[in-house]
Motif scaffolding. Sequence first.
Motif, PDB file in Angstrom:
ATOM      1  N   GLU A   1      17.483   4.088 -17.558  1.00  0.00           N
ATOM      2  CA  GLU A   1      18.485   4.469 -16.558  1.00  0.00           C
ATOM      3  C   GLU A   1      18.104   5.745 -15.819  1.00  0.00           C
ATOM      4  O   GLU A   1      18.338   5.869 -14.607  1.00  0.00           O
ATOM      5  CB  GLU A   1      19.850   4.649 -17.226  1.00  0.00           C
ATOM      6  CG  GLU A   1      20.950   5.024 -16.266  1.00  0.00           C
ATOM      7  CD  GLU A   1      22.301   5.173 -16.933  1.00  0.00           C
ATOM      8  OE1 GLU A   1      23.263   5.504 -16.200  1.00  0.00           O
ATOM      9  OE2 GLU A   1      22.417   4.960 -18.159  1.00  0.00           O
TER      10      GLU A   1
ATOM     11  N   MET B   1      15.094   5.930  -2.093  1.00  0.00           N
ATOM     12  CA  MET B   1      15.662   5.494  -3.374  1.00  0.00           C
ATOM     13  C   MET B   1      16.483   4.217  -3.199  1.00  0.00           C
ATOM     14  O   MET B   1      16.369   3.296  -3.993  1.00  0.00           O
ATOM     15  CB  MET B   1      16.524   6.601  -3.984  1.00  0.00           C
ATOM     16  CG  MET B   1      15.730   7.752  -4.555  1.00  0.00           C
ATOM     17  SD  MET B   1      14.608   7.258  -5.894  1.00  0.00           S
ATOM     18  CE  MET B   1      15.767   6.716  -7.146  1.00  0.00           C
ATOM     19  N   ARG B   2      17.306   4.174  -2.150  1.00  0.00           N
ATOM     20  CA  ARG B   2      18.110   2.965  -1.900  1.00  0.00           C
ATOM     21  C   ARG B   2      17.202   1.748  -1.708  1.00  0.00           C
ATOM     22  O   ARG B   2      17.471   0.669  -2.235  1.00  0.00           O
ATOM     23  CB  ARG B   2      19.001   3.162  -0.670  1.00  0.00           C
ATOM     24  CG  ARG B   2      20.355   3.725  -0.990  1.00  0.00           C
ATOM     25  CD  ARG B   2      21.312   3.649   0.197  1.00  0.00           C
ATOM     26  NE  ARG B   2      20.865   4.428   1.348  1.00  0.00           N
ATOM     27  CZ  ARG B   2      21.021   5.745   1.477  1.00  0.00           C
ATOM     28  NH1 ARG B   2      21.621   6.434   0.546  1.00  0.00           N
ATOM     29  NH2 ARG B   2      20.601   6.368   2.548  1.00  0.00           N
TER      30      ARG B   2
ATOM     31  N   LEU C   1      14.404  -3.728  -6.464  1.00  0.00           N
ATOM     32  CA  LEU C   1      14.582  -4.163  -7.851  1.00  0.00           C
ATOM     33  C   LEU C   1      15.708  -5.188  -7.965  1.00  0.00           C
ATOM     34  O   LEU C   1      15.564  -6.202  -8.652  1.00  0.00           O
ATOM     35  CB  LEU C   1      14.902  -2.968  -8.755  1.00  0.00           C
ATOM     36  CG  LEU C   1      13.785  -1.992  -9.035  1.00  0.00           C
ATOM     37  CD1 LEU C   1      14.312  -0.819  -9.858  1.00  0.00           C
ATOM     38  CD2 LEU C   1      12.635  -2.679  -9.759  1.00  0.00           C
TER      39      LEU C   1
ATOM     40  N   ILE D   1      21.987  -1.265 -11.410  1.00  0.00           N
ATOM     41  CA  ILE D   1      21.005  -0.982 -10.352  1.00  0.00           C
ATOM     42  C   ILE D   1      21.712  -0.909  -8.994  1.00  0.00           C
ATOM     43  O   ILE D   1      21.478  -0.010  -8.194  1.00  0.00           O
ATOM     44  CB  ILE D   1      19.887  -2.046 -10.339  1.00  0.00           C
ATOM     45  CG1 ILE D   1      19.020  -1.893 -11.588  1.00  0.00           C
ATOM     46  CG2 ILE D   1      19.035  -1.941  -9.064  1.00  0.00           C
ATOM     47  CD1 ILE D   1      18.100  -3.068 -11.847  1.00  0.00           C
ATOM     48  N   GLU D   2      22.594  -1.868  -8.737  1.00  0.00           N
ATOM     49  CA  GLU D   2      23.329  -1.873  -7.467  1.00  0.00           C
ATOM     50  C   GLU D   2      24.246  -0.644  -7.352  1.00  0.00           C
ATOM     51  O   GLU D   2      24.364  -0.055  -6.278  1.00  0.00           O
ATOM     52  CB  GLU D   2      24.129  -3.172  -7.326  1.00  0.00           C
ATOM     53  CG  GLU D   2      23.223  -4.369  -7.133  1.00  0.00           C
ATOM     54  CD  GLU D   2      23.945  -5.705  -7.206  1.00  0.00           C
ATOM     55  OE1 GLU D   2      23.441  -6.669  -6.607  1.00  0.00           O
ATOM     56  OE2 GLU D   2      25.017  -5.793  -7.855  1.00  0.00           O
TER      57      GLU D   2
ATOM     58  N   GLN E   1      14.112   1.311  -2.842  1.00  0.00           N
ATOM     59  CA  GLN E   1      13.473   0.962  -4.116  1.00  0.00           C
ATOM     60  C   GLN E   1      14.446   0.213  -5.028  1.00  0.00           C
ATOM     61  O   GLN E   1      14.087  -0.801  -5.633  1.00  0.00           O
ATOM     62  CB  GLN E   1      12.960   2.225  -4.817  1.00  0.00           C
ATOM     63  CG  GLN E   1      11.822   2.895  -4.103  1.00  0.00           C
ATOM     64  CD  GLN E   1      10.571   2.030  -4.085  1.00  0.00           C
ATOM     65  OE1 GLN E   1      10.182   1.448  -5.081  1.00  0.00           O
ATOM     66  NE2 GLN E   1       9.950   1.929  -2.934  1.00  0.00           N
ATOM     67  N   LEU E   2      15.663   0.715  -5.124  1.00  0.00           N
ATOM     68  CA  LEU E   2      16.665   0.067  -5.978  1.00  0.00           C
ATOM     69  C   LEU E   2      17.073  -1.290  -5.419  1.00  0.00           C
ATOM     70  O   LEU E   2      17.274  -2.243  -6.175  1.00  0.00           O
ATOM     71  CB  LEU E   2      17.876   0.988  -6.151  1.00  0.00           C
ATOM     72  CG  LEU E   2      17.577   2.274  -6.930  1.00  0.00           C
ATOM     73  CD1 LEU E   2      18.736   3.255  -6.811  1.00  0.00           C
ATOM     74  CD2 LEU E   2      17.237   1.978  -8.378  1.00  0.00           C
TER      75      LEU E   2
ATOM     76  N   ALA F   1      23.685   2.292  -8.793  1.00  0.00           N
ATOM     77  CA  ALA F   1      22.799   3.440  -8.552  1.00  0.00           C
ATOM     78  C   ALA F   1      22.360   3.485  -7.087  1.00  0.00           C
ATOM     79  O   ALA F   1      22.244   4.564  -6.499  1.00  0.00           O
ATOM     80  CB  ALA F   1      21.584   3.382  -9.471  1.00  0.00           C
ATOM     81  N   ALA F   2      22.143   2.328  -6.477  1.00  0.00           N
ATOM     82  CA  ALA F   2      21.745   2.273  -5.069  1.00  0.00           C
ATOM     83  C   ALA F   2      22.862   2.793  -4.172  1.00  0.00           C
ATOM     84  O   ALA F   2      22.608   3.460  -3.177  1.00  0.00           O
ATOM     85  CB  ALA F   2      21.365   0.853  -4.676  1.00  0.00           C
TER      86      ALA F   2
ATOM     87  N   LEU G   1      16.270   5.245 -12.695  1.00  0.00           N
ATOM     88  CA  LEU G   1      17.062   4.754 -11.568  1.00  0.00           C
ATOM     89  C   LEU G   1      17.839   5.873 -10.897  1.00  0.00           C
ATOM     90  O   LEU G   1      18.151   5.802  -9.718  1.00  0.00           O
ATOM     91  CB  LEU G   1      18.052   3.687 -12.038  1.00  0.00           C
ATOM     92  CG  LEU G   1      17.477   2.467 -12.747  1.00  0.00           C
ATOM     93  CD1 LEU G   1      18.605   1.565 -13.209  1.00  0.00           C
ATOM     94  CD2 LEU G   1      16.514   1.721 -11.842  1.00  0.00           C
ATOM     95  N   ARG G   2      18.156   6.880 -11.662  1.00  0.00           N
ATOM     96  CA  ARG G   2      19.035   7.938 -11.163  1.00  0.00           C
ATOM     97  C   ARG G   2      18.295   9.186 -10.688  1.00  0.00           C
ATOM     98  O   ARG G   2      18.860   9.987  -9.957  1.00  0.00           O
ATOM     99  CB  ARG G   2      20.033   8.315 -12.247  1.00  0.00           C
ATOM    100  CG  ARG G   2      20.840   7.122 -12.736  1.00  0.00           C
ATOM    101  CD  ARG G   2      22.297   7.379 -12.642  1.00  0.00           C
ATOM    102  NE  ARG G   2      23.080   6.258 -13.124  1.00  0.00           N
ATOM    103  CZ  ARG G   2      23.866   5.538 -12.346  1.00  0.00           C
ATOM    104  NH1 ARG G   2      23.951   5.811 -11.059  1.00  0.00           N
ATOM    105  NH2 ARG G   2      24.573   4.550 -12.835  1.00  0.00           N
TER     106      ARG G   2
END
Length: 148
Positions: A41, A54-55, A61, A142-143, A57-58, A145-146, A44-45
């Motif tokens: 995690e 970052m958005r 995924l 994941i969503e 990349q997430l 975190a995005a 991801l953060r």
Amino acid sequence: MWGGLPQSTDAEIEERVRPRVERTRLLEHPATPKLWEIIHESALRMQVGSAEVMREQLAHLAELSRKRRAVIQVLPNSAGPHVFMMGMVSLMTFKDAPAVAYVEGPFSGQLLDDTPLVERHQEAYVLARAAALSPTASLTLIESAAED
């Protein structure tokens, strides 16, 4: 990547990143290898690059997971310490050859083909999978975190 290599030039960083980007294209091929990832995690953060990077990349995924190009599980922070805290491992199995493990730390990587050592990595991976969220719960995280 600059944060871990503060004295590297842009060209040196690009040289390190390019092969990784090229490897991701393997996931678009119809005969892609089976890929099962466990991602902590914190990976991801932790913001690396801009919020937009970052958005993206997430989102990538999440798309791999939704399209079933990879099984992705998130090992939550709440799982506590784990065997892979000091680096990453890739386990590879083949129909016509013994399994191998590729371990990578901050400054080097090594391909392991010693069967007992590969088996220890496989056992550790099974334990990490057991502690990780399900693929569905991982996709939700994941969503989330995005969006953050």
